[in-house]
Design a protein around this motif. Sequence first.
Motif, PDB file in Angstrom:
ATOM      1  N   PRO A 199       0.820  -1.220   0.000  1.00 25.40           N
ATOM      2  CA  PRO A 199       0.000   0.000   0.000  1.00 25.40           C
ATOM      3  C   PRO A 199       0.853   1.269   0.000  1.00 25.40           C
ATOM      4  CG  PRO A 199      -0.149  -1.170   2.105  1.00 25.40           C
ATOM      5  CD  PRO A 199       0.534  -2.080   1.159  1.00 25.40           C
ATOM      6  N   ASN A 200       2.155   1.133   0.253  1.00 24.92           N
ATOM      7  CA  ASN A 200       3.066   2.276   0.214  1.00 24.92           C
ATOM      8  C   ASN A 200       3.792   2.400  -1.131  1.00 24.92           C
ATOM      9  OD1 ASN A 200       2.483   2.921   2.887  1.00 24.92           O
ATOM     10  ND2 ASN A 200       4.157   1.685   3.684  1.00 24.92           N
ATOM     11  N   HIS A 201       3.467   1.544  -2.079  1.00 24.26           N
ATOM     12  CA  HIS A 201       4.140   1.566  -3.373  1.00 24.26           C
ATOM     13  C   HIS A 201       3.952   2.927  -4.046  1.00 24.26           C
ATOM     14  CE1 HIS A 201       5.249   0.420  -7.486  1.00 24.26           C
ATOM     15  NE2 HIS A 201       5.814  -0.663  -6.978  1.00 24.26           N
ATOM     16  N   PRO A 202       4.992   3.462  -4.700  1.00 21.24           N
ATOM     17  CA  PRO A 202       4.883   4.809  -5.277  1.00 21.24           C
ATOM     18  C   PRO A 202       3.975   4.916  -6.508  1.00 21.24           C
ATOM     19  CG  PRO A 202       7.001   3.814  -5.844  1.00 21.24           C
ATOM     20  CD  PRO A 202       6.352   2.911  -4.841  1.00 21.24           C
ATOM     21  N   VAL A 203       3.687   3.790  -7.174  1.00 22.33           N
ATOM     22  CA  VAL A 203       2.879   3.829  -8.387  1.00 22.33           C
ATOM     23  C   VAL A 203       1.404   3.561  -8.059  1.00 22.33           C
ATOM     24  CG1 VAL A 203       2.485   2.837 -10.670  1.00 22.33           C
ATOM     25  CG2 VAL A 203       4.825   3.083  -9.801  1.00 22.33           C
ATOM     26  N   ALA A 204       0.562   4.512  -8.421  1.00 24.21           N
ATOM     27  CA  ALA A 204      -0.876   4.360  -8.156  1.00 24.21           C
ATOM     28  C   ALA A 204      -1.467   3.244  -9.009  1.00 24.21           C
ATOM     29  CB  ALA A 204      -1.597   5.667  -8.450  1.00 24.21           C
ATOM     30  N   SER A 205      -2.416   2.519  -8.441  1.00 24.74           N
ATOM     31  CA  SER A 205      -3.123   1.459  -9.163  1.00 24.74           C
ATOM     32  C   SER A 205      -4.330   1.053  -8.345  1.00 24.74           C
ATOM     33  CB  SER A 205      -2.204   0.242  -9.377  1.00 24.74           C
ATOM     34  OG  SER A 205      -1.922  -0.385  -8.130  1.00 24.74           O
ATOM     35  N   GLY A 206      -5.195   0.260  -8.968  1.00 22.46           N
ATOM     36  CA  GLY A 206      -6.348  -0.254  -8.237  1.00 22.46           C
ATOM     37  C   GLY A 206      -5.936  -1.157  -7.094  1.00 22.46           C
ATOM     38  N   ASP A 207      -4.853  -1.936  -7.284  1.00 21.12           N
ATOM     39  CA  ASP A 207      -4.367  -2.813  -6.210  1.00 21.12           C
ATOM     40  C   ASP A 207      -3.949  -2.004  -4.990  1.00 21.12           C
ATOM     41  OD1 ASP A 207      -4.372  -5.525  -7.399  1.00 21.12           O
ATOM     42  OD2 ASP A 207      -3.021  -4.631  -8.844  1.00 21.12           O
ATOM     43  N   ARG A 208      -3.164  -0.976  -5.236  1.00 18.68           N
ATOM     44  CA  ARG A 208      -2.711  -0.148  -4.118  1.00 18.68           C
ATOM     45  C   ARG A 208      -3.891   0.530  -3.431  1.00 18.68           C
ATOM     46  NH1 ARG A 208       0.814   5.329  -4.780  1.00 18.68           N
ATOM     47  NH2 ARG A 208      -1.286   6.130  -5.176  1.00 18.68           N
ATOM     48  N   GLN A 209      -4.833   0.998  -4.235  1.00  9.74           N
ATOM     49  CA  GLN A 209      -5.984   1.691  -3.678  1.00  9.74           C
ATOM     50  C   GLN A 209      -6.837   0.763  -2.819  1.00  9.74           C
ATOM     51  OE1 GLN A 209      -8.012   3.939  -6.635  1.00  9.74           O
ATOM     52  NE2 GLN A 209      -9.601   4.684  -5.265  1.00  9.74           N
ATOM     53  N   MET A 210      -7.060  -0.473  -3.297  1.00 14.16           N
ATOM     54  CA  MET A 210      -7.863  -1.399  -2.518  1.00 14.16           C
ATOM     55  C   MET A 210      -7.138  -1.838  -1.251  1.00 14.16           C
ATOM     56  SD  MET A 210     -10.665  -2.819  -1.899  1.00 14.16           S
ATOM     57  CE  MET A 210     -11.597  -2.391  -3.361  1.00 14.16           C
ATOM     58  N   ALA A 211      -5.813  -2.018  -1.337  1.00 19.29           N
ATOM     59  CA  ALA A 211      -5.055  -2.373  -0.135  1.00 19.29           C
ATOM     60  C   ALA A 211      -5.227  -1.287   0.925  1.00 19.29           C
ATOM     61  CB  ALA A 211      -3.579  -2.557  -0.481  1.00 19.29           C
ATOM     62  N   ARG A 212      -5.129  -0.038   0.516  1.00 12.96           N
ATOM     63  CA  ARG A 212      -5.302   1.066   1.463  1.00 12.96           C
ATOM     64  C   ARG A 212      -6.720   1.114   2.010  1.00 12.96           C
ATOM     65  NH1 ARG A 212      -2.024   6.110  -1.493  1.00 12.96           N
ATOM     66  NH2 ARG A 212       0.069   5.234  -1.208  1.00 12.96           N
ATOM     67  N   ALA A 213      -7.693   0.836   1.146  1.00 13.71           N
ATOM     68  CA  ALA A 213      -9.087   0.857   1.593  1.00 13.71           C
ATOM     69  C   ALA A 213      -9.356  -0.255   2.598  1.00 13.71           C
ATOM     70  CB  ALA A 213     -10.020   0.727   0.392  1.00 13.71           C
ATOM     71  N   LEU A 214      -8.775  -1.426   2.377  1.00  9.82           N
ATOM     72  CA  LEU A 214      -8.952  -2.533   3.319  1.00  9.82           C
ATOM     73  C   LEU A 214      -8.365  -2.188   4.686  1.00  9.82           C
ATOM     74  CD1 LEU A 214      -8.256  -5.625   1.057  1.00  9.82           C
ATOM     75  CD2 LEU A 214     -10.338  -5.241   2.392  1.00  9.82           C
ATOM     76  N   ILE A 215      -7.193  -1.574   4.678  1.00 12.76           N
ATOM     77  CA  ILE A 215      -6.588  -1.169   5.949  1.00 12.76           C
ATOM     78  C   ILE A 215      -7.495  -0.188   6.679  1.00 12.76           C
ATOM     79  CG2 ILE A 215      -4.680   0.140   6.967  1.00 12.76           C
ATOM     80  CD1 ILE A 215      -2.857  -1.147   4.845  1.00 12.76           C
ATOM     81  N   LYS A 216      -8.035   0.785   5.943  1.00 12.20           N
ATOM     82  CA  LYS A 216      -8.955   1.751   6.556  1.00 12.20           C
ATOM     83  C   LYS A 216     -10.197   1.055   7.103  1.00 12.20           C
ATOM     84  CE  LYS A 216      -7.799   6.008   4.050  1.00 12.20           C
ATOM     85  NZ  LYS A 216      -8.329   7.075   3.158  1.00 12.20           N
ATOM     86  N   ALA A 217     -10.728   0.089   6.347  1.00 11.33           N
ATOM     87  CA  ALA A 217     -11.929  -0.618   6.795  1.00 11.33           C
ATOM     88  C   ALA A 217     -11.650  -1.423   8.064  1.00 11.33           C
ATOM     89  CB  ALA A 217     -12.434  -1.535   5.682  1.00 11.33           C
ATOM     90  N   LEU A 218     -10.492  -2.060   8.112  1.00  7.70           N
ATOM     91  CA  LEU A 218     -10.122  -2.813   9.309  1.00  7.70           C
ATOM     92  C   LEU A 218      -9.951  -1.884  10.504  1.00  7.70           C
ATOM     93  CD1 LEU A 218      -7.552  -5.250   7.661  1.00  7.70           C
ATOM     94  CD2 LEU A 218      -9.727  -5.921   8.705  1.00  7.70           C
ATOM     95  N   GLU A 219      -9.313  -0.749  10.285  1.00  8.55           N
ATOM     96  CA  GLU A 219      -9.135   0.219  11.373  1.00  8.55           C
ATOM     97  C   GLU A 219     -10.466   0.801  11.804  1.00  8.55           C
ATOM     98  OE1 GLU A 219      -4.599   1.789  10.377  1.00  8.55           O
ATOM     99  OE2 GLU A 219      -6.325   2.859   9.552  1.00  8.55           O
ATOM    100  N   HIS A 220     -11.356   1.028  10.841  1.00 12.98           N
ATOM    101  CA  HIS A 220     -12.689   1.538  11.158  1.00 12.98           C
ATOM    102  C   HIS A 220     -13.444   0.553  12.052  1.00 12.98           C
ATOM    103  CE1 HIS A 220     -15.959   4.387  10.272  1.00 12.98           C
ATOM    104  NE2 HIS A 220     -16.773   3.347  10.332  1.00 12.98           N
ATOM    105  N   GLY A 221     -13.121  -0.728  11.899  1.00  7.03           N
ATOM    106  CA  GLY A 221     -13.736  -1.753  12.739  1.00  7.03           C
ATOM    107  C   GLY A 221     -13.086  -1.907  14.099  1.00  7.03           C
ATOM    108  N   GLY A 222     -12.130  -1.045  14.393  1.00  6.55           N
ATOM    109  CA  GLY A 222     -11.515  -1.053  15.719  1.00  6.55           C
ATOM    110  C   GLY A 222     -10.240  -1.865  15.835  1.00  6.55           C
ATOM    111  N   HIS A 223      -9.714  -2.357  14.728  1.00  2.63           N
ATOM    112  CA  HIS A 223      -8.506  -3.177  14.769  1.00  2.63           C
ATOM    113  C   HIS A 223      -7.255  -2.317  14.631  1.00  2.63           C
ATOM    114  CE1 HIS A 223     -11.043  -6.683  14.548  1.00  2.63           C
ATOM    115  NE2 HIS A 223     -11.600  -6.244  13.430  1.00  2.63           N
ATOM    116  N   ASP A 224      -6.180  -2.809  15.189  1.00  3.23           N
ATOM    117  CA  ASP A 224      -4.869  -2.176  15.070  1.00  3.23           C
ATOM    118  C   ASP A 224      -4.139  -2.863  13.923  1.00  3.23           C
ATOM    119  OD1 ASP A 224      -2.475  -0.899  15.413  1.00  3.23           O
ATOM    120  OD2 ASP A 224      -1.891  -1.974  17.225  1.00  3.23           O
ATOM    121  N   VAL A 225      -3.964  -2.152  12.816  1.00  8.85           N
ATOM    122  CA  VAL A 225      -3.394  -2.757  11.611  1.00  8.85           C
ATOM    123  C   VAL A 225      -1.953  -2.282  11.420  1.00  8.85           C
ATOM    124  CG1 VAL A 225      -3.659  -3.109   9.131  1.00  8.85           C
ATOM    125  CG2 VAL A 225      -5.681  -2.791  10.571  1.00  8.85           C
ATOM    126  N   GLU A 226      -1.046  -3.233  11.240  1.00  5.41           N
ATOM    127  CA  GLU A 226       0.341  -2.897  10.959  1.00  5.41           C
ATOM    128  C   GLU A 226       0.744  -3.543   9.637  1.00  5.41           C
ATOM    129  OE1 GLU A 226       2.617  -6.321  13.550  1.00  5.41           O
ATOM    130  OE2 GLU A 226       1.659  -4.681  14.656  1.00  5.41           O
TER     131      GLU A 226
END
Length: 360
Positions: A12-39
Amino acid sequence: MRIAFYAPLKSPNHPVASGDRQMARALIKALEHGGHDVELASEFRVYLREPESKSFDALEIEAREEAARLTRLWDRDGKPDLWFSYHLYYKAPDLIGPELASTFALPYVTAEASHSSRRNAGLWADAQALVAGAVEQAALNICFTQRDRHGLADAVPDAAFGMLSPFIDTSAFRETPARGCPTRLVTVAMMRPGDKVESYRMLAQALGSIGHLPWTMSVVGDGPACDEVRAQFAGLPANRIEWLGAIEPAAVPDVLYSGGIYVWPGFGEAYGVAYLEAQAAGLPVVAQDIAGVPEVVRDGQTGFLTPPGDVAAFTAAIERLLTRNDERTLMAAEARRFILEERSLRAAAAHLAELLAKIP
């Protein structure tokens, strides 16, 4: 829970934008929104561009080193509660998660894993075997499309599955957009060989048939096939097409807001994050009924999905929305409602929490 997140194909920290990177970031946000600590467990990239044994052997050596690093880290600081691996497939198997999960007795979860029997040849068959093994080990395999679920179930019938519809962080689209130009077409897609070029080629053919209509188009995207893509549109009036190149993701909503219809054939799309964004901005979609596209566009409600490879049908769908503004306006409103209410980060986080809560 403390969740170790890993995306072997692209961090999710990759410098090139793509749908994969975007979805990885969205999943992390969704997990954090659910109260989880994501590393982010690791940025080790596994990508087999070609089925070469030398490349795969080198990746396996790196994987062992990375697993050893995480083992030392967890022995010192404590292990996570769950390993979450995103987007495993024959070119990007998870070479570190399954072993670490087994060693540390962690539940192992995959999201958007896929398996295709067509790829069972040579080294890629070996890579797919690793994907199948990970899917079998997983306490839960979260599928974004029925297509992926069926492919995995054919390979690993006894695996544990759950469904999560593709989604986006809709925060950038919350404000009611200004009315865009109804005859402005928009496309957001990378320019690389294969399916992307094929989609651009079909789009150019369609536009060449409706020169009598007053359309213009904005194209966001760049890549190694840029010259080949532009050559496909060489026969069209240059003043009708605005080539915006690669832009920052934060600038995409404004481009979408300026338009009236999103057009992209969608050859080979897993589902297409750009379709979700376009609809969030209030643009009905014209695409093909192909691959995972039907998972993110509701045919006849938020856009039109035409038969695969049928250029005439694809062209007719664009022409219909260009000439029937009332219908386009209704579809635009439904597209926006669909994404903001059903495919938002909030909705995904709630469903993801339900799925994870069922893991023993």
